[in-house]
Structures are given as structure tokens and as C-alpha cells.
Scaffold this motif. Structure first.
Motif, PDB file in Angstrom:
ATOM      1  N   VAL A 136       2.365 -11.189   3.971  1.00 37.87           N
ATOM      2  CA  VAL A 136       2.728  -9.784   3.813  1.00 37.87           C
ATOM      3  C   VAL A 136       3.998  -9.511   4.601  1.00 37.87           C
ATOM      4  CG1 VAL A 136       1.962  -7.409   4.099  1.00 37.87           C
ATOM      5  CG2 VAL A 136       0.307  -9.186   3.558  1.00 37.87           C
ATOM      6  N   ALA A 137       5.129  -9.459   3.929  1.00 33.81           N
ATOM      7  CA  ALA A 137       6.404  -9.281   4.621  1.00 33.81           C
ATOM      8  C   ALA A 137       6.865  -7.834   4.615  1.00 33.81           C
ATOM      9  CB  ALA A 137       7.482 -10.160   3.979  1.00 33.81           C
ATOM     10  N   HIS A 138       6.383  -7.041   3.660  1.00 36.36           N
ATOM     11  CA  HIS A 138       6.871  -5.672   3.577  1.00 36.36           C
ATOM     12  C   HIS A 138       6.395  -4.861   4.770  1.00 36.36           C
ATOM     13  CE1 HIS A 138       7.539  -1.608   1.935  1.00 36.36           C
ATOM     14  NE2 HIS A 138       8.558  -2.215   1.371  1.00 36.36           N
ATOM     15  N   PRO A 139       7.286  -4.164   5.471  1.00 33.75           N
ATOM     16  CA  PRO A 139       6.923  -3.528   6.750  1.00 33.75           C
ATOM     17  C   PRO A 139       5.908  -2.407   6.631  1.00 33.75           C
ATOM     18  CG  PRO A 139       9.149  -2.907   6.087  1.00 33.75           C
ATOM     19  CD  PRO A 139       8.723  -4.004   5.171  1.00 33.75           C
ATOM     20  N   SER A 140       5.667  -1.877   5.444  1.00 36.50           N
ATOM     21  CA  SER A 140       4.668  -0.813   5.325  1.00 36.50           C
ATOM     22  C   SER A 140       3.261  -1.316   5.613  1.00 36.50           C
ATOM     23  CB  SER A 140       4.712  -0.183   3.923  1.00 36.50           C
ATOM     24  OG  SER A 140       4.319  -1.124   2.940  1.00 36.50           O
ATOM     25  N   THR A 192      11.832  -9.808  10.740  1.00 35.98           N
ATOM     26  CA  THR A 192      13.125  -9.299  10.294  1.00 35.98           C
ATOM     27  C   THR A 192      12.969  -8.038   9.458  1.00 35.98           C
ATOM     28  OG1 THR A 192      14.066 -11.533  10.324  1.00 35.98           O
ATOM     29  CG2 THR A 192      15.219  -9.885   9.005  1.00 35.98           C
ATOM     30  N   MET A 193      11.971  -8.015   8.596  1.00 34.37           N
ATOM     31  CA  MET A 193      11.769  -6.826   7.759  1.00 34.37           C
ATOM     32  C   MET A 193      11.324  -5.626   8.596  1.00 34.37           C
ATOM     33  SD  MET A 193      12.878  -7.962   5.053  1.00 34.37           S
ATOM     34  CE  MET A 193      12.731  -6.342   4.317  1.00 34.37           C
ATOM     35  N   VAL A 194      10.549  -5.859   9.641  1.00 36.84           N
ATOM     36  CA  VAL A 194      10.172  -4.758  10.548  1.00 36.84           C
ATOM     37  C   VAL A 194      11.413  -4.232  11.274  1.00 36.84           C
ATOM     38  CG1 VAL A 194       8.855  -4.193  12.629  1.00 36.84           C
ATOM     39  CG2 VAL A 194       7.773  -5.488  10.788  1.00 36.84           C
ATOM     40  N   ILE A 195      12.311  -5.132  11.650  1.00 36.34           N
ATOM     41  CA  ILE A 195      13.584  -4.712  12.249  1.00 36.34           C
ATOM     42  C   ILE A 195      14.356  -3.807  11.301  1.00 36.34           C
ATOM     43  CG2 ILE A 195      15.911  -5.579  12.803  1.00 36.34           C
ATOM     44  CD1 ILE A 195      14.584  -7.880  14.293  1.00 36.34           C
ATOM     45  N   MET A 196      14.464  -4.231  10.047  1.00 36.96           N
ATOM     46  CA  MET A 196      15.192  -3.431   9.053  1.00 36.96           C
ATOM     47  C   MET A 196      14.547  -2.062   8.878  1.00 36.96           C
ATOM     48  SD  MET A 196      17.792  -5.195   8.040  1.00 36.96           S
ATOM     49  CE  MET A 196      18.400  -6.889   8.073  1.00 36.96           C
ATOM     50  N   PRO A 219       0.821  -1.202   0.000  1.00 35.92           N
ATOM     51  CA  PRO A 219       0.000   0.000   0.000  1.00 35.92           C
ATOM     52  C   PRO A 219       0.853   1.249   0.000  1.00 35.92           C
ATOM     53  CG  PRO A 219       0.060  -0.967   2.192  1.00 35.92           C
ATOM     54  CD  PRO A 219       0.763  -1.926   1.269  1.00 35.92           C
ATOM     55  N   SER A 220       0.298   2.325  -0.548  1.00 37.02           N
ATOM     56  CA  SER A 220       1.052   3.576  -0.636  1.00 37.02           C
ATOM     57  C   SER A 220       1.064   4.321   0.687  1.00 37.02           C
ATOM     58  CB  SER A 220       0.428   4.472  -1.719  1.00 37.02           C
ATOM     59  OG  SER A 220      -0.937   4.719  -1.429  1.00 37.02           O
ATOM     60  N   ALA A 221       0.142   4.002   1.583  1.00 37.36           N
ATOM     61  CA  ALA A 221       0.093   4.696   2.871  1.00 37.36           C
ATOM     62  C   ALA A 221       1.316   4.375   3.701  1.00 37.36           C
ATOM     63  CB  ALA A 221      -1.171   4.298   3.634  1.00 37.36           C
ATOM     64  N   SER A 222       1.784   5.361   4.469  1.00 40.07           N
ATOM     65  CA  SER A 222       2.924   5.117   5.344  1.00 40.07           C
ATOM     66  C   SER A 222       2.507   4.240   6.501  1.00 40.07           C
ATOM     67  CB  SER A 222       3.468   6.445   5.892  1.00 40.07           C
ATOM     68  OG  SER A 222       2.550   6.984   6.822  1.00 40.07           O
ATOM     69  N   ASN A 259       2.870   4.602   9.586  1.00 41.84           N
ATOM     70  CA  ASN A 259       2.321   5.319  10.732  1.00 41.84           C
ATOM     71  C   ASN A 259       0.820   5.547  10.574  1.00 41.84           C
ATOM     72  OD1 ASN A 259       4.798   5.543  12.016  1.00 41.84           O
ATOM     73  ND2 ASN A 259       5.316   7.410  10.927  1.00 41.84           N
ATOM     74  N   GLN A 260       0.336   5.438   9.322  1.00 37.23           N
ATOM     75  CA  GLN A 260      -1.086   5.618   9.071  1.00 37.23           C
ATOM     76  C   GLN A 260      -1.806   4.282   8.966  1.00 37.23           C
ATOM     77  OE1 GLN A 260      -0.626   7.809   5.431  1.00 37.23           O
ATOM     78  NE2 GLN A 260      -0.900   9.762   6.437  1.00 37.23           N
ATOM     79  N   THR A 261      -1.060   3.206   9.049  1.00 38.67           N
ATOM     80  CA  THR A 261      -1.634   1.883   8.858  1.00 38.67           C
ATOM     81  C   THR A 261      -2.195   1.360  10.169  1.00 38.67           C
ATOM     82  OG1 THR A 261       0.014   1.460   7.166  1.00 38.67           O
ATOM     83  CG2 THR A 261      -1.196  -0.441   7.999  1.00 38.67           C
ATOM     84  N   SER A 262      -3.377   0.809  10.117  1.00 35.80           N
ATOM     85  CA  SER A 262      -3.970   0.149  11.265  1.00 35.80           C
ATOM     86  C   SER A 262      -4.347  -1.265  10.849  1.00 35.80           C
ATOM     87  CB  SER A 262      -5.218   0.905  11.728  1.00 35.80           C
ATOM     88  OG  SER A 262      -6.225   0.823  10.750  1.00 35.80           O
ATOM     89  N   PRO A 263      -4.637  -2.159  11.803  1.00 34.05           N
ATOM     90  CA  PRO A 263      -4.995  -3.515  11.424  1.00 34.05           C
ATOM     91  C   PRO A 263      -6.135  -3.581  10.423  1.00 34.05           C
ATOM     92  CG  PRO A 263      -4.585  -3.405  13.776  1.00 34.05           C
ATOM     93  CD  PRO A 263      -4.529  -1.997  13.257  1.00 34.05           C
ATOM     94  N   SER A 264      -7.104  -2.653  10.509  1.00 29.34           N
ATOM     95  CA  SER A 264      -8.229  -2.674   9.593  1.00 29.34           C
ATOM     96  C   SER A 264      -7.847  -2.217   8.195  1.00 29.34           C
ATOM     97  CB  SER A 264      -9.351  -1.779  10.127  1.00 29.34           C
ATOM     98  OG  SER A 264      -8.915  -0.440  10.217  1.00 29.34           O
TER      99      SER A 264
END
Length: 383
Positions: free
Chosen positions: A115-119, A214-218, A90-93, A95-100
Motif C-alpha cells: 500500500v503506497a498511496h498515503p491515504s 516517499t509518497m508520504v513525503i509528497m 479508501p475514500s476516508a481521509s 486524518n481519519q485513518t487508523s491502523p485498524s
């Protein structure tokens, strides 16, 4: 009330329509016995059809009026679907992402993407100013399960307690996922307030999701701690020889960019046995062998790589072997892992404890938190 009325009407109609033909036949008013049988059968079929329609209507009405509460556990269950989803970015950062707001997810259990990408995630507990206050040369990021308090405390009382090594600032943080319940979450938050060294993200904390972890760590290193020169991803059951590690990083021939080293893994075959915990399908990773990667127990890297690996992950399909996945991202970047100057310093197991052996290594796996404490105390005693 409407449903009750409809059922009463049905009972009356059933009684009338079924009884009238039977009465006529019994009185001899209908002189064709086979027609009586046909009529009776027809009426029974009609009655059955009407009954099924009424039951379906009542069931539908009941389901529509039942509303399930939006509980914490329901949210966690929704998160679990991220185990088997098509990867979307998703294009949203974050910090704007919520579980929903996590992308639309497939519940087809035959699809093993996740979904591995930390965004796709955001931080529930965070220490965003830690690096600006600390200005560390080296950051240890320790992925650990939320309930493993004993492991965290053992690290806090041993190598994770060191704030300076050879004149360089060192910082240790722990990364966890969702706890699975409000009581466990409350305890984790209390621990965070006490130690100020916990980072938590809203992914399901499981072995399958180590790649996400690991990706969230990075991502945390790239966005919260870009000033650090080096970082190390290190498992919670590890002994770390800080002096030896710092000597390696401060050596004049150690690169300051595009550098990552540890226990190298060459020509490792992809496990296709579905009964293995390391199973990866051809759909996720079609090649028969992994690219060269570093064993996930503990690898150290120049911190410029953290952001580059996050970017590369947008183009590399995620699979559940986290250290091999980092190797795939490095291959995408055209960066080869480096062999350490002394490969014997990155050890998986040292066997029976010998003080001199531990004084020479950078990493080795231990059997328990208490063993780490005992070994550390022995290594620190005067000789």
C-alpha cells in the motif's frame, strides 16, 4: 467442569465396552474365535475414534478461551502485512485513518504489492503549522530510520541548520515510520519535542517500504506546505551545497512548475534477479526498463509536483524502487525530468575529500555523519 465430566464418562465407557467382549471370549461364551478378533478390533477402532473426538473437543474449547492481548508489537506486526498487499485506495481521509482501518490485506507472500498511496496512513508525529509559520521558499524532506539519531543531529548541525540562503527561507524536516517498540517511540517523541522537526507516519520503516515513505513525503508537502516554491527529497547520508542549489533555483530560466531535476537515470533495466535487493517482479512492473527517473539520493522539484505525484500514484501500481516509482508517476503525468544546467553538480561520490570539489557540487554521498560534520566545518572556515 463439563470437559472433566465428559472425560470421566469416556473412561468408564471405554472400560466397559472393551472389557466385556474380551471377558466373553475368554470364558468361551463366544465360540467363534475369529469373531472375537473382529469384535475386539472393531471396539478398538470405535475407542480410537471416540478418543480423537474428545481430544478435538478439548482443544477447540481451550483455543476459544485463550485471548491474546492487543499489544503495541501486535499492531506493528499487523502493519508489516502491508509489505505484501493488494493496493486499495479508501475514500476516508488520512486524518481519519487508523491502523485498524487499513484496507483488507492479503497474507499471500507470493503477492508483492504494497500500500503506497498515503491515504492509507496517518501522521503520529506532525508539524502541521511549520510552513505557515516559516513560509519557506525551499523545504528539505529527509527520509531517515527512527534509530538514526546521529545522522539527524549531523544534519541539524550542518546544512539543516541553515534557515536562510541568499535571502530565501529554508526549512528541513525528517520523515520516519514506526519505531518498533514503546521505548524507541518515547525517545523519538522526546526528540520531536526538543527539535520540532520530526514527522512520523504509521507505516513499517524498512528498505522495502521506501516507496511508501516517499509518497508520504509528497503528501505532507502537498497538504501541509503548499506555499513552498520548491522541495527536495534528500537522503540522510548526503552533503548539500546550499549556495549552489539556491543559485540553481533562483536562476531566471529555472521553471516554477512541473520541474524536477537531479542525477538523471536513463534506460535503467529492471532487476529480475530474486537475490538482489533491487529485485522487482514482472507482476509489479512488466516493462524491461524503467522510465527516466532521478536517483533517490537527492532530487529537487517545484512543489506543485508533490500533489500531482500523489494523484498519479492512484493509477500507477506501486513497486519497491522508490526513485524509479516516482519516475513512473511522472511518466503517467506526461512530465519529463529535467537535466540540471550543470550535471556535474549532482554527484553520487566525489571520492577523497578535496575542498574545491565540494564547493562546486549540490549533492554527494558521504560515508558517515561525522564526515559530514568535518567537511562542513572545513568548508565554512575562512580562506
Amino acid at each position: 467442569m463439563f470437559v472433566v465430566s465428559a472425560l470421566l464418562d469416556f473412561i468408564l465407557l471405554h472400560t466397559f465396552t472393551f472389557s466385556l467382549p474380551s471377558l466373553l471370549c475368554s470364558l468361551g461364551r463366544d465360540t467363534a474365535p475369529h469373531r472375537c478378533q473382529i469384535k475386539t478390533g472393531f471396539i478398538l477402532l470405535l475407542t480410537l475414534a471416540f478418543l480423537l473426538t474428545a481430544v478435538a473437543y478439548v482443544s477447540e474449547f481451550s483455543l476459544k478461551t485463550a485471548v491474546l492481548p492487543d499489544t503495541f508489537y501486535e499492531k506493528v506486526l499487523n502493519q508489516t502485512r502491508s509489505y505484501y498487499v493488494v493496493i486499495e485506495y479508501p475514500s476516508a481521509s488520512k486524518n481519519q485513518t487508523s491502523p485498524s482501518q487499513i484496507p483488507t490485506q492479503s497474507t499471500d507472500m507470493s503477492v508483492h504489492h504494497h500500500v503506497a498511496h498515503p491515504s492509507n496512513y496517518h501522521f503520529i508525529l506532525d508539524e502541521p503549522d511549520k510552513c505557515s509559520q516559516w513560509d519557506p521558499f525551499l523545504v528539505f524532506m529527509v527520509p531517515v530510520a527512527p534509530h538514526q539519531v546521529e545522522a539527524r543531529n549531523a544534519i541539524r548541525s550542518t546544512w539543516g541548520n541553515e534557515s536562510s540562503v541568499q535571502g530565501k527561507a529554508v526549512l528541513t524536516l525528517f520523515l520516519v515510520g514506526l519505531t518498533g517498540g514503546p521505548e524507541a517511540q518515547q525517545k523519538l517523541e522526546e526528540e520531536s519535542r526538543q527539535h520540532r522537526d520530526l514527522v512520523q507516519s504509521n507505516f513499517v520503516d524498512s528498505y522495502f517500504n521506501l516507496t511508501i515513505k516517499t509518497m508520504v513525503i509528497m503528501d505532507w508537502l502537498a497538504t501541509r506546505c503548499p506555499q513552498a516554491s520548491y522541495a527536495m527529497k534528500v537522503d540522510s547520508d548526503m552533503y548539500i551545497g546550499l549556495e549552489n542549489l539556491m543559485s540553481l533555483l533562483l536562476a531566471p530560466n529555472t521553471p516554477r512548475e512541473n520541474y524536477i531535476t537531479g542525477l538523471l537515470m536513463w534506460d535503467r533495466p529492471v532487476i529480475r534477479d530474486k537475490n538482489s535487493k533491487w529485485y522487482v517482479s514482472e507482476e509489479l512492473y512488466p516493462e524491461p526498463k524503467y522510465p527516466t527517473y532521478l536517483l533517490g539520493m537527492g532530487y529537487v522539484f517545484s512543489n506543485d509536483l508533490s500533489g500531482k505525484i500523489v494523484e498519479a500514484s492512484k493509477k500507477v501500481k506501486a513497486f519497491n524502487i522508490e526513485d524509479a516509482y516516482v519516475g513512473a508517476c511522472l511518466k503517467q503525468l506526461g512530465i519529463a525530468p529535467s537535466s540540471p544546467p550543470d550535471p556535474s553538480q549532482f554527484r553520487a561520490y566525489l571520492g577523497q575529500y578535496k575542498r574545491d570539489d565540494f564547493l562546486r557540487v549540490i549533492t554527494t554521498i558521504l560515508g558517515s555523519p561525522q564526515q559530514l560534520i568535518d567537511i562542513w566545518e572545513d568548508l565554512k572556515r575562512p580562506t
